[in-house]
Scaffold this active site. Sequence first.
Site, PDB file in Angstrom:
ATOM      1  N   ARG A  45       0.823  -1.206   0.000  1.00 45.01           N
ATOM      2  CA  ARG A  45       0.000   0.000   0.000  1.00 45.01           C
ATOM      3  C   ARG A  45       0.862   1.264   0.000  1.00 45.01           C
ATOM      4  NH1 ARG A  45      -4.917  -2.509   2.487  1.00 45.01           N
ATOM      5  NH2 ARG A  45      -6.599  -1.001   2.482  1.00 45.01           N
ATOM      6  N   ARG A  88     -21.499  -1.498   2.716  1.00 45.89           N
ATOM      7  CA  ARG A  88     -20.932  -2.834   2.964  1.00 45.89           C
ATOM      8  C   ARG A  88     -21.265  -3.304   4.381  1.00 45.89           C
ATOM      9  NH1 ARG A  88     -14.856  -3.482   1.274  1.00 45.89           N
ATOM     10  NH2 ARG A  88     -14.492  -1.798   2.762  1.00 45.89           N
ATOM     11  N   ARG A 110     -18.499  -2.521   9.303  1.00 39.91           N
ATOM     12  CA  ARG A 110     -17.165  -2.406   9.883  1.00 39.91           C
ATOM     13  C   ARG A 110     -16.995  -0.996  10.400  1.00 39.91           C
ATOM     14  NH1 ARG A 110     -13.035  -4.454   5.334  1.00 39.91           N
ATOM     15  NH2 ARG A 110     -11.992  -2.528   5.919  1.00 39.91           N
ATOM     16  N   ARG A 124     -10.047   7.135   4.451  1.00 35.30           N
ATOM     17  CA  ARG A 124      -9.293   6.036   3.844  1.00 35.30           C
ATOM     18  C   ARG A 124      -9.023   6.304   2.362  1.00 35.30           C
ATOM     19  NH1 ARG A 124     -12.993   1.260   5.071  1.00 35.30           N
ATOM     20  NH2 ARG A 124     -11.431  -0.067   4.096  1.00 35.30           N
TER      21      ARG A 124
HETATM   22  P1  AMP Z   1      -8.621  -3.427   4.036  1.00 36.92           P
HETATM   23  O1  AMP Z   1      -9.418  -4.529   4.617  1.00 36.92           O
HETATM   24  O2  AMP Z   1      -7.657  -3.879   2.980  1.00 36.92           O
HETATM   25  O3  AMP Z   1      -9.470  -2.272   3.565  1.00 36.92           O
HETATM   26  O4  AMP Z   1      -7.691  -2.850   5.215  1.00 36.92           O
HETATM   27  C1  AMP Z   1      -8.261  -2.345   6.394  1.00 36.92           C
HETATM   28  C2  AMP Z   1      -7.229  -1.568   7.171  1.00 36.92           C
HETATM   29  O5  AMP Z   1      -6.131  -2.414   7.539  1.00 36.92           O
HETATM   30  C3  AMP Z   1      -6.568  -0.397   6.452  1.00 36.92           C
HETATM   31  O6  AMP Z   1      -7.364   0.780   6.481  1.00 36.92           O
HETATM   32  C4  AMP Z   1      -5.276  -0.245   7.262  1.00 36.92           C
HETATM   33  O7  AMP Z   1      -5.527   0.348   8.515  1.00 36.92           O
HETATM   34  C5  AMP Z   1      -4.911  -1.716   7.522  1.00 36.92           C
HETATM   35  N1  AMP Z   1      -4.067  -2.263   6.449  1.00 36.92           N
HETATM   36  C6  AMP Z   1      -4.374  -3.294   5.629  1.00 36.92           C
HETATM   37  N2  AMP Z   1      -3.379  -3.542   4.769  1.00 36.92           N
HETATM   38  C7  AMP Z   1      -2.416  -2.635   5.030  1.00 36.92           C
HETATM   39  C8  AMP Z   1      -1.145  -2.345   4.472  1.00 36.92           C
HETATM   40  N3  AMP Z   1      -0.652  -3.050   3.431  1.00 36.92           N
HETATM   41  N4  AMP Z   1      -0.439  -1.327   4.995  1.00 36.92           N
HETATM   42  C9  AMP Z   1      -0.879  -0.603   6.034  1.00 36.92           C
HETATM   43  N5  AMP Z   1      -2.078  -0.802   6.606  1.00 36.92           N
HETATM   44  C10 AMP Z   1      -2.845  -1.809   6.120  1.00 36.92           C
END
Ligand code: AMP
Length: 216
Positions: free
Chosen positions: A85, A124, A157, A168
């Site tokens: 990311r 969602r 969530r 985000r």
């Molecule tokens: P997601 O389910 O992919 O939308 O991720 C949810 C949250 O997890 C994000 O908003 C971040 O807080 C954390 N997160 C997930 N993947 C990463 C990553 N590669 N780097 C940093 N934070 C992450």
Amino acid sequence: MIVILLGSPGSGKGTQSKRLADRYGFQHLATGDIFRAEIAQKTAIGVKAQDYLKNGKLVPDSIVIEMVAGKIETGGNYLLDGFPRTIEQAQGLAEMLKRVGASVDLVVFLTLPKEEAIRRMTSRRTCSNCGEVFNAISRPTTVDGVCDKCSGKVAQREDDSEATAVKRLMVFEDLTHPLVAYYKSEAAFQEVDASKSPETVEAALSAVIDSAKASR
Ligand code: AMP
């Protein structure tokens, strides 16, 4: 084969990764799912990560890179969802792949207008037990708040609230979108329109993966 699905929050990375993992036998490595599981189990990583997730911020690169490094094995076929990311994470990934004699074979960027991403995130609903994803508008649960798959509790969530969803997306633009330029020059790079139906997006992704496999 190593495939990265890039895309803003709400672009359908999770849904599509599950479908593609089933279809091609990839190991689905979703850092968001891993963090949520670590938080639920109150592990050391979970404790470090929880405030970042709650506030829609990225977990620090060093924590993420260390966590993923422990999961990549020689000869594995991985579909990376939500990782990398940041540019620093992409560099960390390149190093860990080099150690196991691999490299990124394909990067697919799922494109979606910001307004649609917010609409999808805020509608969602997710099962807190099995992680199945529903949608209050397009795919509601049969019984309100109860998972059709495992009867677990289905709710929004915390980070899918409108304020956190907007934050985000800003984080995505600032820190993750630069990966598009990075991977355009580093690896096979493709874009897929994520605004279409899940079936149409899956077909487009499959076509891209098939052609990357054929040219290996
Ligand atoms: P997601 O389910 O992919 O939308 O991720 C949810 C949250 O997890 C994000 O908003 C971040 O807080 C954390 N997160 C997930 N993947 C990463 C990553 N590669 N780097 C940093 N934070 C992450």
